[in-house]
Design a protein around this motif. Structure first.
Motif, PDB file in Angstrom:
ATOM      1  N   LEU A   1      61.332  20.737  58.285  1.00  0.00           N
ATOM      2  CA  LEU A   1      61.968  20.047  57.162  1.00  0.00           C
ATOM      3  C   LEU A   1      63.465  20.328  57.139  1.00  0.00           C
ATOM      4  O   LEU A   1      64.267  19.426  56.866  1.00  0.00           O
ATOM      5  CB  LEU A   1      61.329  20.501  55.844  1.00  0.00           C
ATOM      6  N   LEU A   2      63.855  21.552  57.429  1.00  0.00           N
ATOM      7  CA  LEU A   2      65.266  21.918  57.396  1.00  0.00           C
ATOM      8  C   LEU A   2      66.089  21.031  58.325  1.00  0.00           C
ATOM      9  O   LEU A   2      67.218  20.648  58.000  1.00  0.00           O
ATOM     10  CB  LEU A   2      65.430  23.393  57.781  1.00  0.00           C
ATOM     11  N   THR A   3      65.524  20.697  59.486  1.00  0.00           N
ATOM     12  CA  THR A   3      66.259  19.859  60.440  1.00  0.00           C
ATOM     13  C   THR A   3      66.422  18.429  59.947  1.00  0.00           C
ATOM     14  O   THR A   3      67.250  17.680  60.482  1.00  0.00           O
ATOM     15  CB  THR A   3      65.547  19.830  61.805  1.00  0.00           C
ATOM     16  N   GLU A   4      65.637  18.042  58.952  1.00  0.00           N
ATOM     17  CA  GLU A   4      65.651  16.661  58.461  1.00  0.00           C
ATOM     18  C   GLU A   4      66.442  16.512  57.163  1.00  0.00           C
ATOM     19  O   GLU A   4      66.492  15.421  56.589  1.00  0.00           O
ATOM     20  CB  GLU A   4      64.216  16.180  58.224  1.00  0.00           C
ATOM     21  N   LEU A   5      67.056  17.569  56.683  1.00  0.00           N
ATOM     22  CA  LEU A   5      67.753  17.525  55.391  1.00  0.00           C
ATOM     23  C   LEU A   5      69.274  17.595  55.561  1.00  0.00           C
ATOM     24  O   LEU A   5      69.982  18.146  54.730  1.00  0.00           O
ATOM     25  CB  LEU A   5      67.283  18.680  54.506  1.00  0.00           C
ATOM     26  N   ASN A   6      69.763  16.991  56.608  1.00  0.00           N
ATOM     27  CA  ASN A   6      71.169  17.131  56.966  1.00  0.00           C
ATOM     28  C   ASN A   6      72.126  16.545  55.936  1.00  0.00           C
ATOM     29  O   ASN A   6      73.274  16.979  55.837  1.00  0.00           O
ATOM     30  CB  ASN A   6      71.425  16.477  58.324  1.00  0.00           C
TER      31      ASN A   6
ATOM     32  N   SER B   1      50.365  15.532  61.317  1.00  0.00           N
ATOM     33  CA  SER B   1      51.430  16.079  62.144  1.00  0.00           C
ATOM     34  C   SER B   1      52.540  16.586  61.237  1.00  0.00           C
ATOM     35  O   SER B   1      52.762  16.067  60.138  1.00  0.00           O
ATOM     36  CB  SER B   1      51.973  15.028  63.112  1.00  0.00           C
ATOM     37  N   VAL B   2      53.245  17.594  61.694  1.00  0.00           N
ATOM     38  CA  VAL B   2      54.337  18.145  60.898  1.00  0.00           C
ATOM     39  C   VAL B   2      55.410  17.091  60.658  1.00  0.00           C
ATOM     40  O   VAL B   2      56.124  17.122  59.641  1.00  0.00           O
ATOM     41  CB  VAL B   2      54.923  19.399  61.591  1.00  0.00           C
ATOM     42  N   TYR B   3      55.487  16.100  61.529  1.00  0.00           N
ATOM     43  CA  TYR B   3      56.494  15.041  61.397  1.00  0.00           C
ATOM     44  C   TYR B   3      56.137  14.086  60.255  1.00  0.00           C
ATOM     45  O   TYR B   3      57.011  13.665  59.497  1.00  0.00           O
ATOM     46  CB  TYR B   3      56.635  14.312  62.736  1.00  0.00           C
ATOM     47  N   ASN B   4      54.865  13.774  60.130  1.00  0.00           N
ATOM     48  CA  ASN B   4      54.428  12.957  58.999  1.00  0.00           C
ATOM     49  C   ASN B   4      54.517  13.728  57.684  1.00  0.00           C
ATOM     50  O   ASN B   4      54.892  13.176  56.649  1.00  0.00           O
ATOM     51  CB  ASN B   4      52.998  12.458  59.224  1.00  0.00           C
ATOM     52  N   LEU B   5      54.160  15.007  57.729  1.00  0.00           N
ATOM     53  CA  LEU B   5      54.218  15.818  56.514  1.00  0.00           C
ATOM     54  C   LEU B   5      55.655  15.974  56.028  1.00  0.00           C
ATOM     55  O   LEU B   5      55.936  15.872  54.821  1.00  0.00           O
ATOM     56  CB  LEU B   5      53.586  17.190  56.773  1.00  0.00           C
ATOM     57  N   VAL B   6      56.574  16.212  56.938  1.00  0.00           N
ATOM     58  CA  VAL B   6      57.980  16.341  56.564  1.00  0.00           C
ATOM     59  C   VAL B   6      58.524  15.029  56.011  1.00  0.00           C
ATOM     60  O   VAL B   6      59.295  15.014  55.049  1.00  0.00           O
ATOM     61  CB  VAL B   6      58.814  16.843  57.763  1.00  0.00           C
ATOM     62  N   ASP B   7      58.106  13.921  56.594  1.00  0.00           N
ATOM     63  CA  ASP B   7      58.532  12.621  56.062  1.00  0.00           C
ATOM     64  C   ASP B   7      58.063  12.464  54.619  1.00  0.00           C
ATOM     65  O   ASP B   7      58.812  11.989  53.756  1.00  0.00           O
ATOM     66  CB  ASP B   7      57.973  11.488  56.930  1.00  0.00           C
ATOM     67  N   LEU B   8      56.840  12.885  54.344  1.00  0.00           N
ATOM     68  CA  LEU B   8      56.315  12.806  52.975  1.00  0.00           C
ATOM     69  C   LEU B   8      57.074  13.745  52.044  1.00  0.00           C
ATOM     70  O   LEU B   8      57.385  13.378  50.899  1.00  0.00           O
ATOM     71  CB  LEU B   8      54.824  13.149  52.975  1.00  0.00           C
ATOM     72  N   LEU B   9      57.367  14.935  52.506  1.00  0.00           N
ATOM     73  CA  LEU B   9      58.147  15.871  51.688  1.00  0.00           C
ATOM     74  C   LEU B   9      59.506  15.285  51.325  1.00  0.00           C
ATOM     75  O   LEU B   9      59.967  15.389  50.182  1.00  0.00           O
ATOM     76  CB  LEU B   9      58.335  17.195  52.433  1.00  0.00           C
TER      77      LEU B   9
END
Length: 311
Positions: free
Chosen positions: A19-24, A205-213
């Motif tokens: 998630l941290l990598t996606e919150l730029n 997948s962690v990628y789908n979960l992070v997208d939802l977060l």
């Protein structure tokens, strides 16, 4: 995503790190025990406890995303696992949330677990967000109690509470049983899973979960909701093994051992719980998640399996 000031816990973990990598585009403040190497984000060092003071870390924060937890383990060595799980997952979570509400935080997002609902589903009836909480182990109990306490806190303070319950989360860097199974299949071991076709298991997948977060950080309809998360593509154990072989360019060498053999071995070795996880079902109905947030998992199961297979 609009710019927010986000306090993130669990940034050293599997989900929090992704998630941290996606919150730029957001200002992210990390709360944890160990600083991240080479991270440019502001860091506050603290244990998760029911007595820690997070006042300075929460100053100016608009959203908290709480991914840190004492995680579920198969063979817990603790003499009192419920107390230890609750100390971190329940009491420390509530302490952080209370201080967040006092600091004026708008929204508190809690990464829970489908274990709040139970260990398995049957008769093709998946868990729904509207089902009662029926946790069957200390980890699930600690998460369920945290959920209930957070909801009450939200009702009394006005802070928005968002709860997400994922099943098994996988992707690059995944560990434990999923990683072991992927590794064995990648090495060409003929595992005995070809006949386990009658069960279905939800994964995310962690990628789908992070997208939802990320959606839950800003979506107005996420406020005070509980969401189940999955890839929305349930697999049998046989299908999982076949896909693991495919993404590693291996022939599917799974052997057709009858399911009754697994049940018999489980009884003889007193490992019925382990066998049930292998041959049983655990399905999630994410209709409420998709309809409320106008969301669907952006990544396929095969995408997640390919990344999980990376060495």
């Amino acid at each position: 995503m609009s710019v927010e000031r986000i306090l993130l816990t669990g940034a050293n973990g599997f989900v929090g790190g992704q998630l941290l990598t996606e919150l730029n585009d957001n200002e992210v403040i990390i709360l944890g025990r160990t600083p991240l190497l080479h991270s440019q984000h502001k860091f506050f060092q603290s244990e998760l406890s029911d007595s820690a003071d997070y006042t300075i870390a929460l100053n100016g924060v608009t959203h908290v995303v709480h991914c840190a937890a004492r995680v579920h383990v198969m063979k817990d060595p603790s003499s009192d696992p419920l107390s230890e799980f609750c100390a971190v997952n329940t009491h420390a979570t509530l302490n952080l949330a209370r201080q967040a509400a006092d600091a004026g935080v708008k929204r508190f997002i809690f990464l829970s677990s489908i274990k709040v609902n139970g260990e398995s589903t049957s008769n093709g009836l998946p868990f729904s967000v509207f089902d009662k909480r029926l946790p069957a182990d200390p980890y699930g109990v600690s998460k369920a109690e945290a959920e209930q306490s957070l909801i009450k806190l939200g009702e009394t303070t006005g802070m928005e509470i968002v709860i997400i319950r994922p099943p098994l989360v996988y992707g690059e860097g995944v560990k434990a049983n999923f990683a072991s199974l992927m590794r064995f299949i990648g090495k060409g071991f003929p595992l005995p899973f070809r006949s386990i076709k009658g069960n279905k298991r939800s994964l995310v997948s962690v990628y789908n979960l992070v997208d939802l977060l990320k959606i839950c950080i800003e979506h107005p309809k996420a406020a005070n909701q509980i969401f189940l998360a999955s890839d929305d593509n349930d697999l049998s154990t046989a299908e999982m093994a076949a896909l693991m072989a495919k993404v590693q360019n291996r022939e599917n060498l799974a052997l057709p051992i009858p399911v009754w053999c697994f049940k018999l071995v489980g009884k003889l070795l007193n490992k019925s719980d382990m066998v049930d996880r292998l041959i049983g079902s655990l399905q999630l109905d994410i209709t409420h998640t998709k309809e409320t947030l106008n969301w669907k998992p952006p990544y396929s199961v095969e995408h997640g399996f390919k990344l999980a297979a990376k060495k």
